[in-house]
Design an enzyme around this catalytic site. Structure first.
Site, mmCIF file in Angstrom:
data_model
loop_
_atom_site.group_PDB
_atom_site.id
_atom_site.type_symbol
_atom_site.label_atom_id
_atom_site.label_comp_id
_atom_site.label_asym_id
_atom_site.label_seq_id
_atom_site.Cartn_x
_atom_site.Cartn_y
_atom_site.Cartn_z
ATOM 1 N N THR A 5 0.851 -1.192 0.000
ATOM 2 C CA THR A 5 0.000 0.000 0.000
ATOM 3 C C THR A 5 0.884 1.239 0.000
ATOM 4 O O THR A 5 2.109 1.151 -0.117
ATOM 5 C CB THR A 5 -0.906 0.041 1.254
ATOM 6 N N ARG A 6 0.254 2.395 0.167
ATOM 7 C CA ARG A 6 0.995 3.648 0.282
ATOM 8 C C ARG A 6 1.345 3.960 1.739
ATOM 9 O O ARG A 6 1.846 5.036 2.037
ATOM 10 C CB ARG A 6 0.167 4.808 -0.286
ATOM 11 N N LYS A 7 1.069 3.040 2.632
ATOM 12 C CA LYS A 7 1.331 3.280 4.060
ATOM 13 C C LYS A 7 2.803 3.017 4.367
ATOM 14 O O LYS A 7 3.160 2.154 5.166
ATOM 15 C CB LYS A 7 0.417 2.409 4.916
ATOM 16 N N THR A 8 3.641 3.799 3.709
ATOM 17 C CA THR A 8 5.084 3.633 3.856
ATOM 18 C C THR A 8 5.647 4.707 4.784
ATOM 19 O O THR A 8 5.009 5.711 5.067
ATOM 20 C CB THR A 8 5.772 3.743 2.483
#
Length: 214
Positions: free
Chosen positions: A135-138
């Site tokens: 995901t973009r939850k970096t």
């Protein structure tokens, strides 16, 4: 990650920011005990079983401090490594090795940890049609490194950023007034986008999304 153009355009500035965060004016400890340049060599030794990832980032960290630093690897990204394995050697100015080691290891350890965990989960999905996506939850400023580590571990990259595609979530659906409305607005606003994805919470939402053309 071996693409030098990608490295220089996208990663060098991030690695330099990390180095600048750790060395604001000087490495006062190293400079105190090492007043002059002297060549030295350090071993890169594995301390835990897993999947290695981020070797080129590790190498680049030292090269940005001193282009004369030589790094030799005995493994490659994606290899399974074991505790006490000798994975490489770094040769160069001892001051550079001391000043850059923590930043270089931070990248290597975090990326290897992500690759190792991804590989563990991906192995559970082997022989199925299910693909493991990220995901973009970096971590801020770590996306390019972390998403690369996911690929090394056997996962697949989803959207890299908000411009990569349309993904309608509950908050978007709520703002639009419903699944159908959200999809219609997305198609009208960005007809060039090939894929519109919708997060659904039940079968009714799924049917509505499909009928609306998601």
């Amino acid at each position: 990650m071996n693409d030098q153009i990608t490295m220089k355009l996208n990663m060098d500035k991030l690695i330099l920011q990390a180095l600048e965060e750790d060395i604001t004016s000087e490495d006062i400890t190293t400079n105190a005990v090492m007043r002059e340049s002297r060549t030295g060599e350090v071993d890169l030794i594995c301390k835990e079983d897993g999947i290695i990832a981020g070797l080129e980032v590790f190498k680049r960290t030292f090269e940005l401090l001193d282009e004369n630093t030589k790094v030799e690897f005995y493994v490659k990204d994606g290899d399974k490594v074991k505790n006490k394995d000798l994975m490489g050697k770094v040769t160069g100015d001892i001051r550079v090795l001391l000043s850059g080691e923590r930043t270089a290891l931070n990248y290597l350890q975090r990326m290897s940890g992500i690759a190792t965990y991804t590989n563990t989960v991906a192995s559970l999905l082997k022989n199925t049609k299910t693909k493991l996506l990220d995901t973009r939850k970096t971590t801020p400023n770590m996306r390019i490194f972390e998403k690369y580590a996911v690929k090394v571990g056997g996962g697949y990259n989803h959207r890299y950023n908000l411009s990569d595609g349309i993904l309608l979530k509950d908050n978007h659906i709520g703002a639009a007034g419903g699944v159908k409305e959200a999809i219609e607005m997305a198609k009208e606003y960005a007809p060039f986008v090939r894929k519109i994805e919708v997060e659904v919470e039940n079968l009714e939402m799924l049917k509505e999304a499909l009928s609306a053309g998601a």
